[in-house]
Each structure stands twice: as C-alpha cells, then as structure tokens.
Design an enzyme around this catalytic site. Structure first.
Site, PDB file in Angstrom:
ATOM      1  N   CYS A  91      -9.478  16.613   6.855  1.00  0.00           N
ATOM      2  CA  CYS A  91      -9.686  18.075   7.086  1.00  0.00           C
ATOM      3  C   CYS A  91      -9.899  18.940   5.817  1.00  0.00           C
ATOM      4  CB  CYS A  91      -9.032  18.903   8.019  1.00  0.00           C
ATOM      5  SG  CYS A  91      -9.475  18.063   9.812  1.00  0.00           S
ATOM      6  N   SER A  95      -5.494  14.454   8.744  1.00  0.00           N
ATOM      7  CA  SER A  95      -6.436  13.834   7.864  1.00  0.00           C
ATOM      8  C   SER A  95      -7.973  14.135   7.804  1.00  0.00           C
ATOM      9  CB  SER A  95      -5.988  12.512   7.660  1.00  0.00           C
ATOM     10  OG  SER A  95      -6.082  11.732   8.795  1.00  0.00           O
ATOM     11  N   TYR A 106       0.706  -1.242   0.043  1.00  0.00           N
ATOM     12  CA  TYR A 106      -0.092  -0.010   0.109  1.00  0.00           C
ATOM     13  C   TYR A 106       1.021   1.470  -0.034  1.00  0.00           C
ATOM     14  CZ  TYR A 106      -2.605   3.970   1.350  1.00  0.00           C
ATOM     15  OH  TYR A 106      -3.155   5.233   1.678  1.00  0.00           O
ATOM     16  N   ASP A 161       0.794  18.107   0.533  1.00  0.00           N
ATOM     17  CA  ASP A 161       0.914  17.288   1.785  1.00  0.00           C
ATOM     18  C   ASP A 161       2.128  17.780   2.460  1.00  0.00           C
ATOM     19  OD1 ASP A 161      -0.062  15.099   3.058  1.00  0.00           O
ATOM     20  OD2 ASP A 161       1.468  13.836   2.118  1.00  0.00           O
ATOM     21  N   LYS A 181       6.026   9.607   3.245  1.00  0.00           N
ATOM     22  CA  LYS A 181       5.960   9.980   4.798  1.00  0.00           C
ATOM     23  C   LYS A 181       7.012   9.376   5.263  1.00  0.00           C
ATOM     24  CE  LYS A 181       1.467  11.041   4.453  1.00  0.00           C
ATOM     25  NZ  LYS A 181       1.043  12.380   4.541  1.00  0.00           N
ATOM     26  N   ARG A 233      -7.176   5.508  -3.768  1.00  0.00           N
ATOM     27  CA  ARG A 233      -6.357   6.743  -4.018  1.00  0.00           C
ATOM     28  C   ARG A 233      -6.037   6.979  -5.413  1.00  0.00           C
ATOM     29  NH1 ARG A 233      -3.675   9.589   0.302  1.00  0.00           N
ATOM     30  NH2 ARG A 233      -4.548   8.524   2.342  1.00  0.00           N
TER      31      ARG A 233
HETATM   32  C1  OXD Z   1      -2.145  11.044   5.127  1.00  0.00           C
HETATM   33  C2  OXD Z   1      -1.865  11.137   3.678  1.00  0.00           C
HETATM   34  O1  OXD Z   1      -2.428  10.016   5.634  1.00  0.00           O
HETATM   35  O2  OXD Z   1      -1.271  12.266   3.059  1.00  0.00           O
HETATM   36  O3  OXD Z   1      -1.674  12.225   5.613  1.00  0.00           O
HETATM   37  O4  OXD Z   1      -2.149  10.189   2.941  1.00  0.00           O
HETATM   38 MN    MN Z   2      -0.828  13.615   4.458  1.00  0.00          MN
END
Ligand code: OXD
Ligand code: MN
Length: 585
Positions: free
Chosen positions: A250, A248, A197, A277, A206, A370
């Site tokens: 928001c 997340s 994923y 992001d 991330k 996504r």
């Molecule tokens: C998150 C993303 O979970 O950007 O913040 O996928």
């Molecule tokens: Mn994010």
C-alpha cells in the site's frame, strides 16, 4: 564483552545445543565488519559492487526456495492455545522447544556462531530494549549491523539484567520442510531455523520489534505497531508527527519519505521520515503519545523503487547497502530491478544467479527483492531519528486498498471509534498476487501477521491505552489512496499528493479544518482538500469522498463475521461500535 550471568548461561546452553566450531562476539566496530565482509566475499556469500558508484554496497542471493516471510511456518508458542487467538499458528512451548531442538542439535558444527548484542531503539532510551541474536550467517550479522544498533554499549546498558530477547538462528540446511520461525513471548525467546531470508532471520525486526514487543507492550502498558512515522514541518518550522499503519503493497515506505507537491514545497513545507515500518509508542510524562522507530535501517522492497516513486529511498541505497535477490549488472558491477528505469542491463545475472536475457519476458529481480539501507542515508531523515524520547503523535492513520468502499479520508469520532476503524482495516487483493482478485482481506491495524498474542486482547489493549490517554489521545483517521473509477483506473494521484490529505488531517488535529459528519465518521468537505496544481476538481474529490450505504451495509456484515472469530475476547465496545455504524447506515 559482558559478565551478565543470564546472558552467559544462555549462550552456554545454546552453544551446547548447536555445537559451533567457534564463537565470535560482534562488537559493532567497522574493523570487525570489514573482516566479516572479506570472509563473506571469499566464500561468495556476498559480492562487492562497484565501489565508485555504490561505495560499501554488496549483493547477496538467497536460496531460491527462501525468498519471503513464511507465515504458515511462523508460530507463536505458549502454554495455552487460547492465548494466541485465531489469527496465529500455535505450538505448545515445550513441544516447540523439543521439535526445534532436534533440528538445532549440531546445526552449527563446522561453522562459526556469531553473538550479536543489539538494541531496538536508541541505546539507553527509555523506549529501547536489548536483544541478543546467535546466528551462523555473516549475511545476518551484516544486515543486523544496518537494521539495529549493535555493540558492546548495548551490553553495558543491559548490565546484570535478565530483560533481553534471546534469539537463536541457524541456516541449518535451508530445508523448507523443517523451516520454523517460533516465538516464545512468555520466555522472551525467538528460534528461527532453516531460512536465510531477512524477514525470517533478522530477528530484531518482525520477530522482536512486533511479535514479542506487542506482547511486552500489552503487559507493560505501551504499544508496538506496524507503522511508519513521519513529520510535517510548516513554514514556521513547527513539526507535527503522524504514525500510519498500512498492509503490505500500500506504499508505506513511499508515504514515509513523501516529497511535498510544489504547492506546499514553495511555501516552505517539509516532510521528515522518522521510520518506515515499525513504531514503538508510549505515553509520555505530558500524557500524550510519543513514538520512536526501533530500527536503524530500511529493509525495503526494491522493485518499483525509482527516482519518481521514491527518490529518497533510492538515494538511501547509494552507499553502505546490501542488495538481496536483485539483478546484477555485469557491465558496470551495479544492480537493477524491475521498475528502476527503462534500461535493463544487457549483460546481467538474475536473482537466481543465472545469465539473464531481459528480452525473454522473465523477471530479473525477485518481486520481493530487497535493499537493506542505513536510515541515516535518507535525505529526509528526521533530526529526531536518534532522539531517545521519541516524537509526539498528533494523528494515527490507518489505510488499506479499497476500490469502492472506503473514502479518500475520514476521521474517527473518538478514540474508541478509532480502534473500531483500525480493527476493520482491510485490503482487496490485486492482480499482482496469486489467487482471486478483489477479495477482501481483513488486516486489523496491519498487524495480522505480527501480533504476538490474541488479537481480541490486542483490541482490548488499544481501548485501555485510550482510557489512559483521555483527551490527550491523538485523533484517528482512515485513508484510501486506491479508489477506482468504473474502468478500474485510480482516481487519486497518490504519492506526494497524499500530503494534501495529511494536511487536512493535521488541520483537524489543530482544530482548524472543517468537516461534515457521515455514517462512518467525519469527512472533509470537498473544498477542504487542496487541489491547486492537480488536474482534479472538487467534483472528483466529492466522488472520492462518497460513502455508499449499500456497500457499507455489506461491509458491516463482513465485519460481524470477522469479529465472530474472536469469541469472547472481542471487546464489547467494538460490537457497540458496529451496532452504532449499522444503525447510522
Ligand atoms: C512486511 C515487511 O512484510 O515490512 O511488512 O517486510
Ligand atoms: Mn512491514
């Protein structure tokens, strides 16, 4: 592709561990990408969509037990537990290497290992950092080609340097019980195994750009933040930039690609998206804060994206995009998700790959389905998107989802107070998630799952940055689009109309807009928020700005409990801020 001995020695060591049948270096060329797409199509890993309607677009489905980031399987691995703090899962580094080595051992037998040299940030930019991801997944390669800048030029810029992030990923058996996302900030290393994923396996995002980079930023004097970056251009053509952090759910991607309300559009205002992001932020030669978006694409949540909620995001997905876990419309070989439009396809396959009857009440797309779309597809992408020196920030905005407590907007008194405001960020859980509704979840700076070291020290780093910035520091604000009335309806219209609040924010930064002082910070007067074209009057704005002292006294108690978790890593300045808030209340 390189003679860098640290790169070659590391790849040799990893190859001996995972034992692939062969190794392919990803060079970033379209020819190679096409070859890989053809191979992935042949095995069913991706399906080509209707190339007239969605040129260059593909569909992928993950395993059904592998559809989201797994925070409980995500670890920061260091020598000392104390260094990761109370908000991260910890494993001792050598123990983590030993545990994962057993899982990685031979995990690529019978498979090809792809070597992806990539840059976070424009190649050669002073902000940019190199990474290399080793993976046994073509899906990962194709996504990394969209989300990052990949190719030989990354290695050329790296030269002989040892300063690159070493990422190892194997799908292995996709075994949930042995799924690990491990970060070794002390070694510039990420090991991810048994997942396919995005958030767990696109290691540039991330894992590197937030968890590892936040640690690098602390040591090197810069910041890696979970923030969108947008620019607002006035009719004279001047652009001011804002970075904003939200937990997340928001509406971060929507805000990043905001469509100005007619009132502003007619006057010639425009909004430009630099990132949706992540922001890497440094102090520039002029002493101000400058930001780049280290990513090259959007990994956005599909459900709810439509021509009304976010036309720019939707337009971004019309070519060169990989869709994951959405509905496959078999009639015209396109894709669909809940909230796209009111016409779910009749002849369709759901995210699990099963025939889907849209009338049976089940969801066709996974709620976390996504799109991976190139940023340059976005109609409002900023002309500065590829600018290696970044954009100067006028304001930093924090936000959360609060039904009653937080007002529509307020300004922190100064940087130190702004760090306090970011550290107390919180959202109330909604009915959309499992568990109790209305429970306050603290998510400082929206970094709770992404800070690669002790969060108390992270607050300390923010305070340090403020000292270096002095009077050049951007102003800090807090917004809340989610105040509700007594029936639970949202009062503020949100979406494009959020620009009305951003305009007051920019007015404050320019020293032009007025404000009144409250116990929690500076607020606009109700008439300072532009309401033309809204069916909201200044009384409603006053209600949105109301600060309820009783609620805030409770809030202060909650903050004190939260702060206690960080022990003596919590900077004294933040306790002083909390005392100050309590005494003003
Ligand atoms: C998150 C993303 O979970 O950007 O913040 O996928
Ligand atoms: Mn994010």
């Amino acid at each position: 592709m390189t003679n860098n001995q640290s790169v070659l020695a590391w790849i040799k060591e990893m190859t001996e561990l995972v034992k692939p049948d062969n190794t392919v270096w990803i060079d970033g060329t379209e020819e190679q990408a096409n070859e890989l797409r053809a191979q992935a199509e042949a095995t069913g890993e991706i399906e080509a969509l209707n190339q007239e309607k969605l040129p260059g677009c593909y569909l992928h489905r993950t395993a059904i037990n592998d559809v989201a980031r797994v925070e409980h399987r995500t670890f920061i691995c260091t020598k000392k537990k104390e260094d990761v703090g109370p908000t991260n899962n910890w494993m001792e580094s050598s123990e983590a290497y030993a545990t994962l080595s057993k899982i990685f051992d031979g995990s690529m037998k019978g498979r090809t290992m792809y070597v992806i040299p990539y840059s976070m940030g424009p190649v050669g930019s002073p902000f940019a950092k190199a990474g290399i991801e080793l993976t046994d997944s073509i899906y990962v390669v194709l996504n990394m080609l969209i989300m990052t800048r990949v190719g030989k030029n990354v290695l050329d810029v790296l030269g002989d340097s040892n300063d690159f992030v070493r990422g190892l990923h194997s799908k292995a058996q996709l075994d949930e019980e042995n799924r690990y996302i491990c970060h070794f900030p002390e070694d510039n290393t990420i090991w991810s195994v048994n997942s396919g994923y995005g958030g767990n396996v696109l290691l540039g995002k991330k894992c590197f750009a937030l968890r590892i980079a936040s640690y690098q930023g602390k040591n090197e004097g810069w910041m890696a933040e979970h923030m969108l970056i947008l620019g607002i251009e006035n009719p004279q053509g001047e652009v001011k930039y804002i970075a904003a952090a939200f937990p997340s759910a928001c509406g971060k991607t929507n805000l990043a690609m905001l469509i100005p309300p007619e009132f502003y559009a007619k006057k010639g205002y425009k909004v430009w998206c630099v990132g949706d992001d992540i922001a890497w932020i440094r102090i520039g030669e002029d002493g101000r804060l400058w930001a780049v978006n280290p990513e090259a694409g959007f990994f956005g949540v599909a459900p709810g994206t439509n021509v009304k909620s976010n036309p720019n995001a939707l337009a971004s997905t019309r070519q060169g995009t990989i869709f994951t876990n959405v509905v496959h419309n078999l009639d015209d070989n396109t894709v669909w998700w809940e909230g796209l439009d009111k016409n779910p396809p009749k002849n369709a396959v759901n995210w699990k790959g099963e025939p889907w009857d849209c009338t049976d009440g089940s969801k066709g797309a996974h709620p976390n389905s996504r799109f991976t779309a190139p940023a340059i597809n976005c109609p409002c992408i900023s002309s500065e998107f590829n600018n290696g020196t970044g954009v100067p920030l006028s304001a930093i905005v924090f936000g959360g989802r609060r039904a009653k407590t937080a007002p529509l907007v307020y300004q922190a008194r100064d940087w130190e107070h702004g760090v306090f405001v970011g550290s107390i960020m919180a959202s109330e859980t909604t009915a959309a998630a499992t568990g109790a509704v209305g429970v306050v979840r603290r998510d400082p700076m929206a970094m709770l799952p992404f800070c690669g070291y002790h969060m108390g020290d992270y607050f300390g780093h923010w305070l340090e940055m403020g000292k270096k910035l002095g009077d050049k520091a951007p102003k800090i604000f807090n917004v809340n689009w989610f105040r509700t009335d007594d029936e639970g309806h949202f009062i503020w219209p949100g979406f494009g109309d959020n620009m009305r609040v951003l305009m007051w924010i920019l007015g404050r930064c320019a020293g032009e807009a007025d404000a009144v002082e409250t116990a929690i910070g500076y607020e606009p007067k109700p008439e300072d928020i532009e309401t033309e074209g809204l069916d909201i009057n200044t009384d409603t704005i006053a209600e949105l700005l109301h600060v309820d002292s009783e609620l805030w006294k409770d809030e202060a108690k909650g903050i004190r409990e939260f702060y206690a978790k960080f022990g003596d890593h919590l900077p004294k300045e933040l306790y002083d801020q909390l005392d100050g808030l309590e005494s003003r209340l």
